[in-house]
Design a protein around this motif. Structure first.
Motif, PDB file in Angstrom:
ATOM      1  N   GLY A  88       0.832  -1.196   0.000  1.00 22.04           N
ATOM      2  CA  GLY A  88       0.000   0.000   0.000  1.00 22.04           C
ATOM      3  C   GLY A  88       0.863   1.241   0.000  1.00 22.04           C
ATOM      4  O   GLY A  88       2.086   1.169   0.129  1.00 22.04           O
ATOM      5  N   ALA A 115      -3.832   4.071  -1.012  1.00 18.85           N
ATOM      6  CA  ALA A 115      -4.115   2.921  -1.872  1.00 18.85           C
ATOM      7  C   ALA A 115      -3.571   1.638  -1.258  1.00 18.85           C
ATOM      8  O   ALA A 115      -2.485   1.637  -0.682  1.00 18.85           O
ATOM      9  N   VAL A 116      -4.332   0.570  -1.412  1.00 24.22           N
ATOM     10  CA  VAL A 116      -3.938  -0.760  -0.946  1.00 24.22           C
ATOM     11  C   VAL A 116      -4.048  -1.709  -2.133  1.00 24.22           C
ATOM     12  O   VAL A 116      -5.033  -1.673  -2.886  1.00 24.22           O
ATOM     13  N   SER A 117      -3.043  -2.547  -2.300  1.00 26.52           N
ATOM     14  CA  SER A 117      -3.050  -3.562  -3.348  1.00 26.52           C
ATOM     15  C   SER A 117      -4.367  -4.333  -3.292  1.00 26.52           C
ATOM     16  O   SER A 117      -4.842  -4.696  -2.209  1.00 26.52           O
ATOM     17  N   GLU A 118      -4.947  -4.579  -4.461  1.00 33.29           N
ATOM     18  CA  GLU A 118      -6.247  -5.255  -4.509  1.00 33.29           C
ATOM     19  C   GLU A 118      -6.231  -6.589  -3.767  1.00 33.29           C
ATOM     20  O   GLU A 118      -7.213  -6.958  -3.136  1.00 33.29           O
ATOM     21  N   TYR A 172      -4.825  -7.279  -1.089  1.00 36.13           N
ATOM     22  CA  TYR A 172      -4.783  -7.099   0.361  1.00 36.13           C
ATOM     23  C   TYR A 172      -5.898  -6.192   0.886  1.00 36.13           C
ATOM     24  O   TYR A 172      -5.925  -5.862   2.070  1.00 36.13           O
ATOM     25  N   GLN A 173      -6.811  -5.786   0.011  1.00 34.27           N
ATOM     26  CA  GLN A 173      -7.916  -4.949   0.464  1.00 34.27           C
ATOM     27  C   GLN A 173      -8.841  -5.750   1.374  1.00 34.27           C
ATOM     28  O   GLN A 173      -8.985  -6.961   1.224  1.00 34.27           O
ATOM     29  N   GLY A 174      -9.429  -5.064   2.342  1.00 40.43           N
ATOM     30  CA  GLY A 174     -10.336  -5.721   3.272  1.00 40.43           C
ATOM     31  C   GLY A 174      -9.648  -6.360   4.462  1.00 40.43           C
ATOM     32  O   GLY A 174     -10.275  -7.089   5.230  1.00 40.43           O
ATOM     33  N   HIS A 175      -8.352  -6.086   4.635  1.00 42.40           N
ATOM     34  CA  HIS A 175      -7.597  -6.666   5.750  1.00 42.40           C
ATOM     35  C   HIS A 175      -7.118  -5.617   6.748  1.00 42.40           C
ATOM     36  O   HIS A 175      -6.206  -5.878   7.535  1.00 42.40           O
ATOM     37  N   GLY A 179      -5.833  -0.295   4.895  1.00 45.91           N
ATOM     38  CA  GLY A 179      -6.230   1.087   4.640  1.00 45.91           C
ATOM     39  C   GLY A 179      -6.249   1.890   5.925  1.00 45.91           C
ATOM     40  O   GLY A 179      -5.735   3.016   5.974  1.00 45.91           O
ATOM     41  N   SER A 239     -17.408   6.804  -3.168  1.00 48.45           N
ATOM     42  CA  SER A 239     -16.390   6.035  -2.433  1.00 48.45           C
ATOM     43  C   SER A 239     -16.886   5.750  -1.016  1.00 48.45           C
ATOM     44  O   SER A 239     -16.373   6.283  -0.028  1.00 48.45           O
ATOM     45  N   GLN A 268     -14.349   4.272   1.663  1.00 48.69           N
ATOM     46  CA  GLN A 268     -13.336   5.251   2.044  1.00 48.69           C
ATOM     47  C   GLN A 268     -13.941   6.335   2.943  1.00 48.69           C
ATOM     48  O   GLN A 268     -13.340   6.731   3.942  1.00 48.69           O
TER      49      GLN A 268
END
Length: 154
Positions: A48, A66-69, A71-74, A77, A104, A107
């Motif tokens: 990220g 931004a967070v790598s797709e 790793y999103q939801g962990h 962010g 968004s 976010q």
């Protein structure tokens, strides 16, 4: 994991930053005057990033998170936003600004959970500043919602 300032000779993780802002031109513009931080795994993989850009001597803006797709939801962010808050506070800024689109939803919720409050809404910002229509969560991104956090109060 660790968060560090991007080295002067390192390329910014554009593939990540484009996840949060579809305009490469705008990203390059704020990278030129901002500070890019990256979140790395123990294997030095960049997971990220966030970019801070000073607005004046007391106010700084979090212009990209931004967070790598993969790793999103962990919770990464939130880690990045909290690191941006701490970085701004350590640099003696009094206020941190972050803006997001009306579409968004995740976010917008995250920023509020991290202590930001709505300051203003700029109607049709994304229509005026981006050539292509942006759709997120089935909603057209039209308006820019700006939130602030007073760093001396939190």
């Amino acid at each position: 994991m660790r968060i560090r300032l991007l080295e002067a000779d390192e390329a910014a993780p554009m593939h990540l930053l484009l996840l949060a802002d579809p305009s490469e031109m705008l990203i390059k513009d704020y990278l030129a005057s901002g500070q890019c931080y990256v979140l790395e795994s123990e294997q030095s993989e960049i997971l990220g990033a966030f970019v801070l850009q000073a607005q004046n001597t007391t106010k700084i803006e979090l212009v990209n998170v931004a967070v790598s797709e993969a790793y999103q939801g962990h919770g990464l962010g939130r880690i990045l936003v909290e690191a941006a808050i701490e970085t701004a506070r350590n640099q003696s800024y009094q206020q941190l600004l972050v803006c997001t689109g009306n579409s968004s939803i995740g976010q917008f919720a995250l920023y509020q959970k991290c202590g930001f409050r709505v300051e203003s809404i700029e109607r049709d910002y994304f229509i005026r500043h981006y050539p292509d229509v942006i759709i997120e969560n089935g909603i057209q991104c039209r308006d820019r919602i700006c939130l602030t956090q007073n760093l001396s109060e939190s």
